[in-house]
Design an enzyme around this catalytic site. Structure first.
Site, PDB file in Angstrom:
ATOM      1  N   ASP A 158      57.103 -24.273  -2.182  1.00 32.75           N
ATOM      2  CA  ASP A 158      56.914 -24.246  -0.894  1.00 32.75           C
ATOM      3  C   ASP A 158      58.180 -24.916  -0.335  1.00 32.75           C
ATOM      4  O   ASP A 158      58.613 -25.922  -0.758  1.00 32.75           O
ATOM      5  CB  ASP A 158      55.585 -24.587  -0.425  1.00 32.75           C
ATOM      6  CG  ASP A 158      54.537 -23.673  -0.846  1.00 32.75           C
ATOM      7  OD1 ASP A 158      54.793 -22.655  -1.314  1.00 32.75           O
ATOM      8  OD2 ASP A 158      53.337 -24.294  -0.870  1.00 32.75           O
ATOM      9  N   LYS A 159      58.551 -24.525   0.810  1.00 32.10           N
ATOM     10  CA  LYS A 159      59.678 -25.108   1.501  1.00 32.10           C
ATOM     11  C   LYS A 159      59.236 -26.657   1.834  1.00 32.10           C
ATOM     12  O   LYS A 159      60.126 -27.498   1.580  1.00 32.10           O
ATOM     13  CB  LYS A 159      59.703 -24.345   3.052  1.00 32.10           C
ATOM     14  CG  LYS A 159      60.933 -25.267   3.778  1.00 32.10           C
ATOM     15  CD  LYS A 159      60.966 -24.485   5.300  1.00 32.10           C
ATOM     16  CE  LYS A 159      61.888 -25.355   6.033  1.00 32.10           C
ATOM     17  NZ  LYS A 159      61.955 -24.652   7.335  1.00 32.10           N
TER      18      LYS A 159
END
Length: 316
Positions: A158-159
């Site tokens: 995930d970012k």
């Protein structure tokens, strides 16, 4: 909160430029020039060459001028009406920040490159977000040494999640890893800091996950939906927070985030699940260890990135 006028105009300009790019999705392995001959209609071969040499072509967000640059299936080619700056990466303002990031390379050989991805950096661009990514940073790093180098995404974080992120340097190895990822991965260990004190100091969370209309995962009662298995052990705690060591046996989207939110102990800084406090102004989730079996050499490789020291500050 309204943006200052200069920043607003700059963002508007960036968006207009990004929207002006023609986007093409590569569906076979070829060279860049041959591909441009196919997709650019009503132009002579000399004009196509001029478009390429004039810095009007980007591959996966990076400017490329090489005629013999290798393209692979699922690459994305962008064509601009005007020449693009050398180090432009589709979002010029953010590029000024991203260029200051020095890649934390955990491991590198002739086949693999593994980094400790910082929080806030996408693994690879999405349809809705054409900004700088870990993939582009790794590719740029490699091409600064050899302009013909390529890297290939194997998995994602995930970012907002930091930690171990692996890329290959050839497509064959990438395909073998992706095809057999769940059997080749032996250990996936994460460190998380969650809100409050957990009642159980260690446990195994088994849930069925599904996706809602907003693309968010949730715990489903439908047993036919994918199963997510998360094991955790408490490492340290105080009256406000708990640090846990997590091992996932399945790699479902947002699996750890959903698991702890379902216990009413969301991960600090999670703006999707639970929306708890964010004392560190980031999601407190870090991919600490990735252990895989090499699909060709048949050896096991372990890559490790220690969790950020700022996590410990929450317990001082």
């Amino acid at each position: 909160m309204r943006l200052p006028k200069e920043e607003y105009l700059e963002k508007k300009k960036q968006k207009q430029f990004a929207n002006s790019l023609k986007e093409y999705h590569v569906n076979k392995n070829t060279t860049l020039l041959e591909y441009l001959y196919e997709v650019i209609k009503n132009e002579s071969r000399n004009n196509v060459k001029k478009i390429l040499s004039s810095r009007c072509v980007l591959v996966n967000g990076l400017v490329v001028t090489q005629f013999d640059y290798n393209l692979y299936q699922k690459d994305i080619v962008y064509i601009s009406k005007k020449p693009v700056d050398k180090d432009f990466k589709l979002n010029k303002k953010e590029n000024k920040v991203i260029n200051q990031i020095k890649l934390d390379i955990i491991y590198e050989d002739d086949e693999l490159i593994v980094i400790n991805k910082p929080a806030g950096l996408l693994s690879i661009e999405s349809d809705n977000n054409k900004t700088s990514t870990a993939y582009k940073e790794v590719l740029l790093y490699m091409q600064n040494k050899d302009k013909h180098s390529r890297c290939f995404q194997v998995h994602r974080l995930d970012k907002e999640t930091s930690g171990v992120l692996l890329f290959t340097k050839n497509e064959e190895l990438k395909n073998k890893l992706v095809k057999n990822w769940n059997t080749l991965v032996k250990v996936r260990e994460y460190i998380a800091v969650v809100e409050g004190r957990l009642e159980k100091k260690q446990d195994t969370i088994i849930q069925h996950l599904d996706k809602d209309s907003n693309n968010l995962m949730y715990v489903s009662n439908n047993k036919s939906t994918p199963e997510a298995i998360t094991k955790y052990k408490v490492l340290k705690e105080n009256n406000q927070y708990t640090m846990v060591d997590c091992f996932i046996e399945t790699g479902k989207k947002n699996q750890i985030r959903v698991a702890f939110n379902s216990l009413n102990h969301p991960i600090l800084g999670d703006d999707k699940y639970g929306k708890p406090a964010s004392p560190l102004k980031r999601l407190c989730l870090h991919a600490k260890v990735l252990k895989i079996k090499h699909p060709i050499k048949k050896i096991e490789l372990t890559f490790k990135a220690n969790y950020p020291k700022e996590f410990d500050k929450l317990f001082n």
